[in-house]
Enzyme design. Structure first.
Site, mmCIF file in Angstrom:
data_model
loop_
_atom_site.group_PDB
_atom_site.id
_atom_site.type_symbol
_atom_site.label_atom_id
_atom_site.label_comp_id
_atom_site.label_asym_id
_atom_site.label_seq_id
_atom_site.Cartn_x
_atom_site.Cartn_y
_atom_site.Cartn_z
ATOM 1 N N ARG A 57 -1.286 -34.661 15.215
ATOM 2 C CA ARG A 57 -1.542 -35.492 13.895
ATOM 3 C C ARG A 57 -3.098 -35.748 14.047
ATOM 4 O O ARG A 57 -4.208 -35.422 13.411
ATOM 5 C CB ARG A 57 -0.962 -36.967 13.877
ATOM 6 N N TYR A 87 -9.040 -33.150 -11.022
ATOM 7 C CA TYR A 87 -7.250 -33.487 -11.596
ATOM 8 C C TYR A 87 -6.827 -34.950 -11.955
ATOM 9 O O TYR A 87 -7.568 -35.421 -11.516
ATOM 10 C CB TYR A 87 -7.562 -32.370 -9.980
ATOM 11 N N LYS A 128 -2.500 -23.899 -4.255
ATOM 12 C CA LYS A 128 -3.220 -23.233 -4.512
ATOM 13 C C LYS A 128 -3.514 -21.562 -4.205
ATOM 14 O O LYS A 128 -2.621 -20.442 -3.746
ATOM 15 C CB LYS A 128 -4.269 -23.621 -5.902
HETATM 16 C C1 LIG Z 1 -3.529 -28.813 -7.759
HETATM 17 C C2 LIG Z 1 -4.518 -29.278 -7.410
HETATM 18 C C3 LIG Z 1 -4.997 -30.587 -6.325
HETATM 19 C C4 LIG Z 1 -3.908 -30.906 -5.808
HETATM 20 O O1 LIG Z 1 -3.542 -30.757 -4.351
HETATM 21 P P1 LIG Z 1 -2.130 -30.816 -3.854
HETATM 22 O O2 LIG Z 1 -2.154 -29.726 -3.764
HETATM 23 O O3 LIG Z 1 -1.189 -30.449 -5.129
HETATM 24 O O4 LIG Z 1 -2.130 -32.077 -3.281
HETATM 25 C C5 LIG Z 1 -6.703 -30.776 -6.328
HETATM 26 N N1 LIG Z 1 -7.373 -30.756 -8.126
HETATM 27 C C6 LIG Z 1 -7.315 -29.278 -8.188
HETATM 28 C C7 LIG Z 1 -7.990 -28.406 -8.965
HETATM 29 C C8 LIG Z 1 -5.688 -28.764 -8.203
HETATM 30 O O5 LIG Z 1 -5.504 -27.782 -8.938
#
Ligand SMILES: *Cc1c(COP(=O)(O)O)cnc(C)c1O
Length: 398
Positions: free
Chosen positions: A54, A107, A204
């Site tokens: 951690r 978001y 992403k």
């Molecule tokens: C998906 C997303 C998040 C959140 O991320 P997670 O990995 O799903 O927790 C935050 N900001 C944007 C712009 C996103 O597309």
């Protein structure tokens, strides 16, 4: 090293890992001490080395070093989700009574988190288009300690002038956090434009293969990042697993190649969508018709892989469109090899009241396309069939 080389080599020296070419997966929860005294030295920070995963892990460490270099920061931390990165930096930067100034769109879960801050800890927030120096100055309150920005904004692709926001904030000692998920460091570098922190949903583009949930935070100041590591990150505990860090390191090696293709494919789809009569609006940062295309071109190296567009006929028509698609998957998330499409009004932004949603520019007929890496002729054929279906059924109703 240049950027494309850093994606592949930064933070990895085979000599430190049994001469392994790739970063080994250190799938361990803890690390053993050779003696009681060594354990004491490691806890005291007098000797480098593992303590407990951690607090740090050699696989995760390579990912953090690589992201730190790519975003040109002084330190980086990896998290178990993008939201863990968002919540960690906001907990670090705020206390009861503070105000967070945000871009007009956020978001959805970031918005939800700000609601928790408000009801539980009396940390308030407000949204602003941040479109001019005057507007930014007017939106800043006496107790504003953070400006939190997304650009491009999801799903309307509105652009915030990051250099301008940072200039105004820096003059007042207000910290700026930029969610750079839509661009990745390959297309936009907020720290270079004056931001203090940049974060990503690594779920992403950074990973790019749709098989991990993770987040990254990069900050300008190395000491402050170390302080976050040993306080909020450690004690809230939203860390990444070594395996997920390993997968993201694998994804990062092709970020440049993937992003170039996402962009090329998006440009091809943009040109196609402009020929479809039932598309009433298109949103893409580098589209010459985008009202902020000049700001986009100033701070981004390309328009990215996301396109939003509006079909005639609202939700009913949008849903009929989605149900016709065969190759394009109906799914939220973005940045994967597969082309994905979603309907913000009933999916990612369904929690936003309709009036607010329309005010944000999210029409009921809006669809958001995450352009993948397939041959776009196949994707265009899939879209064409769906457009034919909605116009055919649309006319047969009259
Ligand atoms: C998906 C997303 C998040 C959140 O991320 P997670 O990995 O799903 O927790 C935050 N900001 C944007 C712009 C996103 O597309």
């Amino acid at each position: 090293m240049r950027k494309d080389t850093r994606l592949i080599h930064e933070g990895m020296d085979p000599a430190n890992h049994q001469d392994s070419l790739t970063v080994p997966l250190y799938q361990t929860s803890t690390f053993t001490f050779h003696s009681a005294e060594q354990g004491q030295r490691r806890f005291a920070g007098e000797e480098a080395g593992g303590i407990y995963s951690r607090l740090g892990n050699p696989t995760v460490d390579v990912l953090e070093k690589r992201m730190m270099a790519l975003e040109q920061g002084g330190g980086a931390l990896a998290f178990g989700s993008g939201m863990a990165a968002v919540s960690t930096i906001l907990v670090h930067l705020t206390k009861t009574g503070d105000h967070i100034l945000c871009s007009k769109g956020l978001y959805g879960c970031t918005f939800g988190l700000l609601g928790i801050f408000e009801t539980k800890y009396a940390i308030t927030h407000s949204l602003s288009a941040l479109a001019s120096r005057e507007q930014i100055e007017a939106a800043i309150q006496e107790n504003t300690t953070v400006i939190y920005v997304e650009s491009p904004i999801n799903p309307t692709m509105e652009i915030v002038d990051l250099g301008l926001v940072c200039e105004v904030a820096n003059e007042r000692g207000i910290r700026v956090v930029v969610d750079n998920t839509f661009c990745s460091p390959y297309l936009q570098q907020p720290l270079e434009l004056g931001a203090d922190f940049v974060l990503h949903s690594a779920t992403k583009y950074l990973n790019g293969h749709g098989d991990v949930i993770a987040g990254i935070l990069v900050g300008k100041d190395a000491d402050e990042m170390q302080q976050i590591r040993m306080s909020v990150q450690k004690d809230y505990g939203g860390i990444i697993s070594p395996f997920d860090a390993w997968l993201i390191l694998r994804g990062l090696k092709t970020l440049h190649v993937r992003m170039d293709r996402h962009v090329k494919n998006a440009e091809k789809l943009l040109a196609y969508l402009k020929t479809e009569p039932s598309v009433t609006k298109i949103f893409y940062p580098f589209d010459d018709a985008h009202p902020q295309v000049e700001i986009a071109r100033k701070q981004m190296t390309a328009g990215g892989g996301l396109i939003s567009f509006v079909v005639e006929g609202g939700t009913e028509s949008a849903q009929r469109f989605l149900n016709q698609l065969q190759l394009i998957h109906v799914a939220v998330s973005l940045g994967d090899a597969e082309t994905l499409i979603q309907h913000p009004a009933t999916m990612t932004h369904s929690v936003v009241p309709e009036n607010d949603r329309i005010a944000m520019g999210i029409d009921n007929g809006m669809l958001r396309l995450s352009v993948g890496l397939e041959d776009m002729d196949d994707i265009i054929e899939d879209l064409q069939k769906a457009f034919q279906a909605i116009t055919k059924e649309g006319t047969s109703q009259f």
